[in-house]
Design a protein around this motif. Structure first.
Motif, PDB file in Angstrom:
ATOM      1  N   PHE C 202       0.820  -1.210   0.000  1.00  0.00           N
ATOM      2  CA  PHE C 202       0.000   0.000   0.000  1.00  0.00           C
ATOM      3  C   PHE C 202       0.855   1.262   0.000  1.00  0.00           C
ATOM      4  N   GLY C 203       2.006   1.177   0.660  1.00  0.00           N
ATOM      5  CA  GLY C 203       2.914   2.315   0.675  1.00  0.00           C
ATOM      6  C   GLY C 203       3.235   2.778  -0.740  1.00  0.00           C
ATOM      7  N   ALA C 204       3.480   1.804  -1.629  1.00  0.00           N
ATOM      8  CA  ALA C 204       3.791   2.127  -3.025  1.00  0.00           C
ATOM      9  C   ALA C 204       2.613   2.821  -3.698  1.00  0.00           C
ATOM     10  N   LEU C 205       1.399   2.296  -3.432  1.00  0.00           N
ATOM     11  CA  LEU C 205       0.218   2.907  -4.047  1.00  0.00           C
ATOM     12  C   LEU C 205       0.060   4.362  -3.603  1.00  0.00           C
ATOM     13  N   PHE C 206       0.259   4.593  -2.271  1.00  0.00           N
ATOM     14  CA  PHE C 206       0.118   5.965  -1.785  1.00  0.00           C
ATOM     15  C   PHE C 206       1.114   6.895  -2.465  1.00  0.00           C
ATOM     16  N   GLU C 207       2.368   6.449  -2.593  1.00  0.00           N
ATOM     17  CA  GLU C 207       3.392   7.260  -3.253  1.00  0.00           C
ATOM     18  C   GLU C 207       3.004   7.551  -4.694  1.00  0.00           C
ATOM     19  N   LEU C 208       2.592   6.476  -5.384  1.00  0.00           N
ATOM     20  CA  LEU C 208       2.237   6.596  -6.796  1.00  0.00           C
ATOM     21  C   LEU C 208       1.115   7.610  -6.997  1.00  0.00           C
ATOM     22  N   TYR C 209       0.048   7.464  -6.212  1.00  0.00           N
ATOM     23  CA  TYR C 209      -1.119   8.317  -6.393  1.00  0.00           C
ATOM     24  C   TYR C 209      -0.835   9.755  -5.984  1.00  0.00           C
ATOM     25  N   SER C 210      -0.040   9.927  -4.909  1.00  0.00           N
ATOM     26  CA  SER C 210       0.171  11.315  -4.478  1.00  0.00           C
ATOM     27  C   SER C 210       1.130  12.034  -5.417  1.00  0.00           C
ATOM     28  N   THR C 211       2.168  11.338  -5.931  1.00  0.00           N
ATOM     29  CA  THR C 211       3.073  12.041  -6.850  1.00  0.00           C
ATOM     30  C   THR C 211       2.378  12.360  -8.164  1.00  0.00           C
ATOM     31  N   ASN C 212       1.352  11.556  -8.533  1.00  0.00           N
ATOM     32  CA  ASN C 212       0.635  11.837  -9.771  1.00  0.00           C
ATOM     33  C   ASN C 212      -0.650  12.634  -9.546  1.00  0.00           C
ATOM     34  N   PHE C 213      -0.818  13.128  -8.313  1.00  0.00           N
ATOM     35  CA  PHE C 213      -1.994  13.929  -7.963  1.00  0.00           C
ATOM     36  C   PHE C 213      -3.313  13.221  -8.263  1.00  0.00           C
ATOM     37  N   MET C 214      -3.363  11.897  -8.061  1.00  0.00           N
ATOM     38  CA  MET C 214      -4.615  11.155  -8.275  1.00  0.00           C
ATOM     39  C   MET C 214      -5.339  11.070  -6.929  1.00  0.00           C
ATOM     40  N   MET C 215      -5.997  12.179  -6.584  1.00  0.00           N
ATOM     41  CA  MET C 215      -6.576  12.304  -5.252  1.00  0.00           C
ATOM     42  C   MET C 215      -7.659  11.276  -4.965  1.00  0.00           C
ATOM     43  N   ALA C 216      -8.531  11.051  -5.935  1.00  0.00           N
ATOM     44  CA  ALA C 216      -9.623  10.102  -5.719  1.00  0.00           C
ATOM     45  C   ALA C 216      -9.053   8.705  -5.455  1.00  0.00           C
ATOM     46  N   HIS C 217      -7.996   8.355  -6.233  1.00  0.00           N
ATOM     47  CA  HIS C 217      -7.377   7.049  -6.024  1.00  0.00           C
ATOM     48  C   HIS C 217      -6.769   6.953  -4.627  1.00  0.00           C
ATOM     49  N   PHE C 218      -6.070   8.041  -4.251  1.00  0.00           N
ATOM     50  CA  PHE C 218      -5.426   8.073  -2.947  1.00  0.00           C
ATOM     51  C   PHE C 218      -6.446   7.829  -1.827  1.00  0.00           C
ATOM     52  N   TRP C 219      -7.527   8.608  -1.865  1.00  0.00           N
ATOM     53  CA  TRP C 219      -8.546   8.473  -0.815  1.00  0.00           C
ATOM     54  C   TRP C 219      -9.208   7.102  -0.864  1.00  0.00           C
ATOM     55  N   ALA C 220      -9.376   6.553  -2.063  1.00  0.00           N
ATOM     56  CA  ALA C 220     -10.024   5.247  -2.174  1.00  0.00           C
ATOM     57  C   ALA C 220      -9.212   4.183  -1.454  1.00  0.00           C
ATOM     58  N   VAL C 221      -7.867   4.196  -1.705  1.00  0.00           N
ATOM     59  CA  VAL C 221      -7.026   3.198  -1.042  1.00  0.00           C
ATOM     60  C   VAL C 221      -7.014   3.429   0.470  1.00  0.00           C
ATOM     61  N   LEU C 222      -6.968   4.715   0.845  1.00  0.00           N
ATOM     62  CA  LEU C 222      -6.977   5.045   2.268  1.00  0.00           C
ATOM     63  C   LEU C 222      -8.252   4.522   2.941  1.00  0.00           C
ATOM     64  N   LEU C 223      -9.360   4.693   2.240  1.00  0.00           N
ATOM     65  CA  LEU C 223     -10.654   4.241   2.761  1.00  0.00           C
ATOM     66  C   LEU C 223     -10.639   2.727   2.986  1.00  0.00           C
ATOM     67  N   VAL C 224     -10.131   2.012   2.003  1.00  0.00           N
ATOM     68  CA  VAL C 224     -10.061   0.553   2.121  1.00  0.00           C
ATOM     69  C   VAL C 224      -9.191   0.168   3.315  1.00  0.00           C
ATOM     70  N   LEU C 225      -8.023   0.825   3.412  1.00  0.00           N
ATOM     71  CA  LEU C 225      -7.082   0.498   4.472  1.00  0.00           C
ATOM     72  C   LEU C 225      -7.681   0.772   5.854  1.00  0.00           C
ATOM     73  N   PHE C 226      -8.316   1.947   6.004  1.00  0.00           N
ATOM     74  CA  PHE C 226      -8.923   2.283   7.293  1.00  0.00           C
ATOM     75  C   PHE C 226     -10.036   1.300   7.627  1.00  0.00           C
ATOM     76  N   ALA C 227     -10.835   0.970   6.622  1.00  0.00           N
ATOM     77  CA  ALA C 227     -11.945   0.046   6.858  1.00  0.00           C
ATOM     78  C   ALA C 227     -11.409  -1.321   7.293  1.00  0.00           C
ATOM     79  N   LEU C 228     -10.330  -1.783   6.642  1.00  0.00           N
ATOM     80  CA  LEU C 228      -9.740  -3.075   7.014  1.00  0.00           C
ATOM     81  C   LEU C 228      -9.226  -3.026   8.455  1.00  0.00           C
ATOM     82  N   ALA C 229      -8.469  -1.955   8.766  1.00  0.00           N
ATOM     83  CA  ALA C 229      -7.895  -1.835  10.109  1.00  0.00           C
ATOM     84  C   ALA C 229      -8.997  -1.806  11.156  1.00  0.00           C
ATOM     85  N   PHE C 230     -10.048  -1.043  10.861  1.00  0.00           N
ATOM     86  CA  PHE C 230     -11.141  -0.921  11.810  1.00  0.00           C
ATOM     87  C   PHE C 230     -11.855  -2.261  12.002  1.00  0.00           C
TER      88      PHE C 230
END
Lengths: 265, 253, 250
Positions: C202-230
């Motif tokens: 996931f670390g790679a995905l976050f880097e990829l999306y933030s350097t390419n300014f793909m905000m929706a993608h970034f938040w989507a992965v974050l949402l999945v990760l938070f939901a899994l952790a929760f």
């Protein structure tokens, strides 16, 4: 010690002694918990250890159980010296000491389980004692589903099921409510009559001790010592519900209170 | 016998540092310096003052972040604990934040706030705050009813109730929240120095690694762990001083 | 919380926050917050993609291994510390130090010792989880009711029997509590490891999306990760409640 001598002359002591302690001392560092305790417990009878808190009655009981080593002195059960816990003694705990994760059936059978008795056999025995203490139907219940009184019945059934000759009871009724306690005391009288076992019973309740005991050892603190041995005889043969009205019962309760009151802080 | 605890503490330190020294001498890895080398490096950095310069830098986001989290976190926690509406509204956010790996937000924070101090303070805050808020709120919510009733029965006002009953009763849990929050804040501060831009202690660690000066790297890491432990000890002393009756016990997130 | 006489479920305010998110996103107040609806749409498109699945797999593997080792080493260590006074006095100071130490500072050490790969990430994860597991197992063993121990002895239990039939079970609620907190910390550890050590999972995905300014993608992965952790955290809390009944009556 002269008082003990006096009582020996006044009332005959049965010569069949199941448990005896000789010159038991127990010190913790510099604190003397027990000093020179010599006591005899007649077979088939109930002896209470009664005294104010801090008199070492529970310590003495745990030494007899083999849970604590005495600093000096000796405990013998049927003439054999005690070196640790043994199958001739069973313990009933003040706070029941039940396994919370096990059913009533397994709790009652636990003593036998530790002795390596096969499962079907120990469960048969356990079921019998569960019936005997009046818990039929609760075999599959867990301790947290039972009331305090019922939990102590489980503890009692566990101690009975290993069929030890000596039952050691450490303030067994102090954690149950007053009415349940009365019922327990009556049941205990019947138990002493029916089972040919030796009971050693620790309590801080004077009424309870006089009500259930064949012999009461009164212990006093600082330094811990045996001050008196009392053997209530007059009302032992009476029915359970008339004891509390017996004049001798009331007199003994008063006498004991008179001798203990100065030690209660 | 009186010195047994102290003796065992020294012995335990001796065993660990001894094992470190031996492992460094073997050596288990080219990148594993001995304890004595690392201690020498630590001494050198202390003498030439570079350690203090580094900590002045590291402590900036750390102290700012911890201070904000403490004030805001305890305040918000008390509010959430007292008000059902606020509890309903805000608790879920902090519950999710506490179980979530918030480090994932760092790339976003860097984009939004750049690589300066603001981002680093933010990282410290998001790591430290949830546990402070939740512990405070939980403790305030569960103030024993009987002492609250006692306060009202002796004509205590609402202000009395808050400052003389609720906060003192909640103080052990608030402090355990602070302890956990601050240790999370340290994690956040170092994380941001390693991840966002190397400054302060993070700079020493990163730089000495790049030039393979391993003793200095280990010394810097050692010093930050010592600092965290000292900081938490100080907090514990503060608690003991402010609330003498508090029972010490570990409560964790 | 009650509204018009109806008790609202505990986490229901998240719906409100979601709506707020949507409004802020639609109003285009900031580039960094796209509307929730767009994030969810993106989420659905990326969730089956190979890059997402491999990130999930890598993260789950590092997380699983880290947790496995921390339990395998932590629980027995804690039990031994609870039973032996000497061991306890020797180890406890260090367990407490590492429990509250900034473990992120140790990550560079792991990198130079174990390389920039999966091994270091697993060790980071384990390092985050293990200390609280040790400490709780120790607490569990130490607070076993004395009379339960005496009961086992008075009925003649051997040390081995007493351990497996009494101590282990009596300490179970605390051990499980420690494992639950340890696992929550491991989730944080694995992400920190992925961000610091090697850009993986996931670390790679976050880097990829933030350097390419793909905000929706970034938040989507974050949402999945938070939901899994929760979900993991809530599931473990549920398991813990199942044994809580007997923690109260010991």
């Amino acid at each position: 010690m002269s008082q003990i001598e006096a009582f020996k002359h006044a009332q005959p002591v049965p010569d069949d002694i199941a448990v005896s302690t000789r010159n038991i001392c127990k010190t913790y560092g510099t604190v003397e918990a027990l000093k020179d305790m010599t006591l005899e417990f007649p077979r088939g009878q109930l002896t209470s250890l009664l005294g104010p808190s801090g008199c070492g009655k529970t310590t003495l009981l745990k030494i007899i159980a083999g849970l604590l080593p005495p600093t000096s002195g000796e405990v013998t059960v049927n003439g054999k010296p005690v070196t640790g816990p043994g199958p001739d003694r069973a313990f009933v705990f003040q706070d029941f000491a039940l396994l919370p994760w096990a059913t009533v059936l397994r709790n009652v059978a636990f003593g036998l389980e530790l002795r390596g008795v096969a499962r079907s056999e120990r469960e048969d025995i356990a079921a019998r004692y569960i019936r005997e203490v009046g818990l039929s139907g609760f075999e599959q219940a867990y301790p947290h589903e039972l009331s305090g009184g019922m939990r102590q019945r489980v503890g009692l059934a566990r101690a009975l099921s290993v069929d030890a000759q000596v039952l050691l009871m450490d303030e067994p009724f102090s954690a149950v409510d007053e009415q349940t306690r009365r019922k327990f005391q009556e049941d205990l009288l019947a138990l002493v009559q029916n089972e040919n076992k030796t009971f050693i019973f620790v309590t801080h309740s004077i009424e309870e001790a006089v009500y259930v005991s064949d012999q009461i050892a009164i212990l006093l603190p600082r330094p811990s010592r045996v001050s008196e041995i009392i053997r209530p005889t007059g009302f032992r043969q009476k029915s359970a519900d008339s004891i509390r009205r017996d004049p001798e019962y009331l007199d003994i309760v008063d006498d004991i209170w008179a001798s203990l009151r100065s030690y209660v802080e | 016998m009186v010195y047994r605890p102290l003796f065992l503490k020294l012995l335990s330190a001796l065993i660990l540092f001894g094992a470190w020294e031996i492992a460094g001498r073997i050596p288990v890895s080219y990148a594993f310096p001995t304890f004595l080398d690392s201690a020498a490096a630590l001494w050198r950095m202390t003498i030439d003052g570079s350690l203090f310069v580094a900590y002045a830098e590291t402590l900036k986001p750390l102290v700012t972040g911890v201070a904000i989290s403490t004030v805001l976190g305890i305040g918000l926690g008390i509010w959430i604990g007292l008000s059902r509406v606020f509890d309903w509204l805000f608790s879920p956010i902090f519950v999710v934040m506490q179980s979530a790996p918030l480090a994932a937000l760092i790339p976003l924070l860097v984009m939004a706030y750049g690589i300066g101090l603001t981002s680093k303070v933010f990282v410290v805050c998001i790591m430290a705050m949830p546990v402070i808020v939740l512990n405070t709120a939980g403790a305030v919510r569960h103030t024993p009813e009987n002492i609250k009733a006692m306060c009202s029965s002796f004509m205590g006002t609402r202000i009395d109730m808050l400052f003389k009953i609720i906060i003192p009763a909640a103080s052990p849990l608030i402090f355990s929240g602070l302890r956990l929050g601050i240790s999370a804040g340290f994690i956040g501060a170092i994380l941001s120095e390693l991840k966002i831009t190397p400054t302060g202690v993070g700079d020493i660690i990163t730089f000495s690694r790049s030039i393979a000066d391993y003793p200095s790297m280990y010394a810097a890491i050692f010093s930050i762990i010592v600092l965290a432990v000292l900081f938490l000890n100080l907090l514990e002393r503060t608690e003991k001083h402010l609330f003498k009756g508090n029972d010490r016990g570990y409560v964790s997130d | 919380m009650k509204l018009f006489g109806i008790t609202l479920p505990a986490m229901s305010s998240l719906i409100l926050w979601g709506l707020l998110w949507e409004v802020v996103g639609q109003a285009e107040l900031t580039f960094f917050v796209p509307p929730l609806s767009e994030v969810v749409r993106t989420l659905i498109t990326i969730i089956g993609t190979p890059s997402f699945l491999s990130a999930l797999g890598e993260t789950a593997y590092a997380f699983g291994m880290g947790v496995f080792f921390s339990i395998l080493i932590g629980v027995p260590t804690g039990i031994l510390m609870g039973r032996s006074r000497l061991l306890d006095e020797l180890l406890l100071p260090w367990v407490n130090v590492f429990l509250s130490a900034p473990l992120t500072a140790l990550v560079p050490v792991l990198m130079v010792l174990f390389g920039f790969g999966m091994k270091s990430i697993i060790i980071t994860t384990a390092l985050f989880a293990i200390w609280i597991i040790i400490l709780n197992a120790r607490t569990g063993v130490r607070q076993i009711n004395r009379s339960l121990v005496e009961m086992a002895r008075s009925f003649g239990a051997s040390p081995v029997e007493a351990f497996f039939k009494v101590y282990l079970w009596a300490a179970l609620p605390e051990i499980l509590g420690g494992v639950r907190i340890g696992i929550i910390r491991a989730v944080k550890g694995v992400i920190i490891g992925q961000l610091l050590i090697s850009i993986a999972g996931f670390g790679a995905l976050f880097e990829l999306y933030s350097t390419n300014f793909m905000m929706a993608h970034f938040w989507a992965v974050l949402l999945v990760l938070f939901a899994l952790a929760f979900s993991i955290s809530e599931f473990l809390a549920y398991l813990e409640r199942k044994v809580a009944y007997y923690a109260a009556v010991r």
